[in-house]
Design a protein around this motif. Structure first.
Motif, PDB file in Angstrom:
ATOM      1  N   ASP A  36       0.675  -1.092   0.176  1.00 12.07           N
ATOM      2  CA  ASP A  36       0.012  -0.025   0.125  1.00 12.07           C
ATOM      3  C   ASP A  36       0.984   1.424   0.052  1.00 12.07           C
ATOM      4  O   ASP A  36       0.634   2.142  -0.779  1.00 12.07           O
ATOM      5  N   PHE A  37       1.840   1.352   0.796  1.00 16.18           N
ATOM      6  CA  PHE A  37       2.780   2.466   0.868  1.00 16.18           C
ATOM      7  C   PHE A  37       3.865   2.539  -0.269  1.00 16.18           C
ATOM      8  O   PHE A  37       4.086   3.696  -0.667  1.00 16.18           O
ATOM      9  N   SER A  38       4.166   1.301  -0.864  1.00 17.14           N
ATOM     10  CA  SER A  38       4.984   1.423  -1.935  1.00 17.14           C
ATOM     11  C   SER A  38       4.066   2.319  -3.412  1.00 17.14           C
ATOM     12  O   SER A  38       5.024   2.699  -4.099  1.00 17.14           O
ATOM     13  N   THR A  39       2.979   2.171  -3.193  1.00 16.90           N
ATOM     14  CA  THR A  39       2.413   2.917  -4.559  1.00 16.90           C
ATOM     15  C   THR A  39       1.803   4.273  -3.964  1.00 16.90           C
ATOM     16  O   THR A  39       1.277   4.979  -5.041  1.00 16.90           O
ATOM     17  N   LEU A  44      -0.282   9.931  -5.466  1.00 16.13           N
ATOM     18  CA  LEU A  44       0.038  11.108  -5.309  1.00 16.13           C
ATOM     19  C   LEU A  44       0.218  11.936  -6.549  1.00 16.13           C
ATOM     20  O   LEU A  44       0.060  13.219  -6.807  1.00 16.13           O
ATOM     21  N   ASP A  45       1.337  11.341  -7.422  1.00 10.99           N
ATOM     22  CA  ASP A  45       1.649  11.981  -8.478  1.00 10.99           C
ATOM     23  C   ASP A  45       0.462  12.104  -9.457  1.00 10.99           C
ATOM     24  O   ASP A  45       0.235  13.367 -10.109  1.00 10.99           O
ATOM     25  N   LYS A  46      -0.473  11.059  -9.565  1.00 13.13           N
ATOM     26  CA  LYS A  46      -1.349  11.118 -10.532  1.00 13.13           C
ATOM     27  C   LYS A  46      -2.554  12.250  -9.865  1.00 13.13           C
ATOM     28  O   LYS A  46      -3.145  13.022 -10.894  1.00 13.13           O
ATOM     29  N   ALA A  65       7.714   9.417   0.222  1.00 11.72           N
ATOM     30  CA  ALA A  65       6.496   8.706  -0.942  1.00 11.72           C
ATOM     31  C   ALA A  65       7.015   8.303  -2.165  1.00 11.72           C
ATOM     32  O   ALA A  65       7.086   7.294  -2.956  1.00 11.72           O
ATOM     33  N   PHE A  66       8.221   9.149  -2.455  1.00 12.80           N
ATOM     34  CA  PHE A  66       9.170   8.786  -3.799  1.00 12.80           C
ATOM     35  C   PHE A  66      10.425   8.218  -3.508  1.00 12.80           C
ATOM     36  O   PHE A  66      10.954   7.735  -4.443  1.00 12.80           O
TER      37      PHE A  66
END
Length: 173
Positions: A36-39, A44-46, A65-66
């Motif tokens: 869940d956290f890896s995406t 956020l970018d989207k 997050a990145f």
């Protein structure tokens, strides 16, 4: 859940469903949630690219997050530069519309030199623009200290820039 509560569910005929749901919930709790956290950076970018104001704010402030570690930043210098570029663009867009959090973020970015080229003039100008927009948000002694660090000619330029930033983003908003 105690034995009495389980007996009540079984008496209602929901024992099997309850057991399955409980087993599923326990299995969910046992996972580390890393998928869940890896995406979250992707989403956020989207969302930020789609115009979400909240996502733009979070995007620029949640570097983890990145890039979960400094090593990741070193391994991906192009990705880091892209992250910085987008963060600055998102925060600049928000600041142009009077968003105080983004104006403070920009001031700090200019102050630190991490996201943007270090500029004491621009840093003070953004902090001062925040103060012009919402008097009292920025401590007066902090503003006086930052202004005092500038040479006299840059103090005047920074004051003019602060009024200009405030006029573009916040006067009448």
């Amino acid at each position: 859940m105690n034995a009495q509560e389980i007996a009540i569910y079984e008496a209602m005929g929901a024992g099997d469903q309850f057991e399955k749901r409980s087993a599923d919930e326990i299995a969910d709790c046992r996972t580390d949630g890393s998928s869940d956290f890896s995406t979250r950076g992707y989403w956020l970018d989207k969302a930020a690219a789609g115009g979400s104001l909240e996502a733009k704010l979070i995007y620029a402030t949640d570097v983890d997050a990145f890039f979960p570690s400094a090593a990741e930043m070193i391994r991906d210098p192009q990705g880091l530069e892209e992250y910085k570029r987008k963060s600055v663009r998102y925060m600049s867009d928000l600041a142009a519309n009077g968003n105080i959090e983004s104006m403070i973020w920009i001031a700090r970015a200019y102050e630190s030199g991490w996201m943007m080229e270090r500029s004491p003039v621009n840093s003070y100008a953004y902090y001062k623009a925040v103060d012009l927009s919402m008097p009292g948000v920025m401590p007066g002694d902090m503003l006086n200290h930052l202004r005092g660090l500038l040479p006299a000619n840059e103090q005047l330029r920074a004051d003019d820039l602060a009024r200009s930033i405030h006029g573009r983003c916040c006067d009448g908003h």
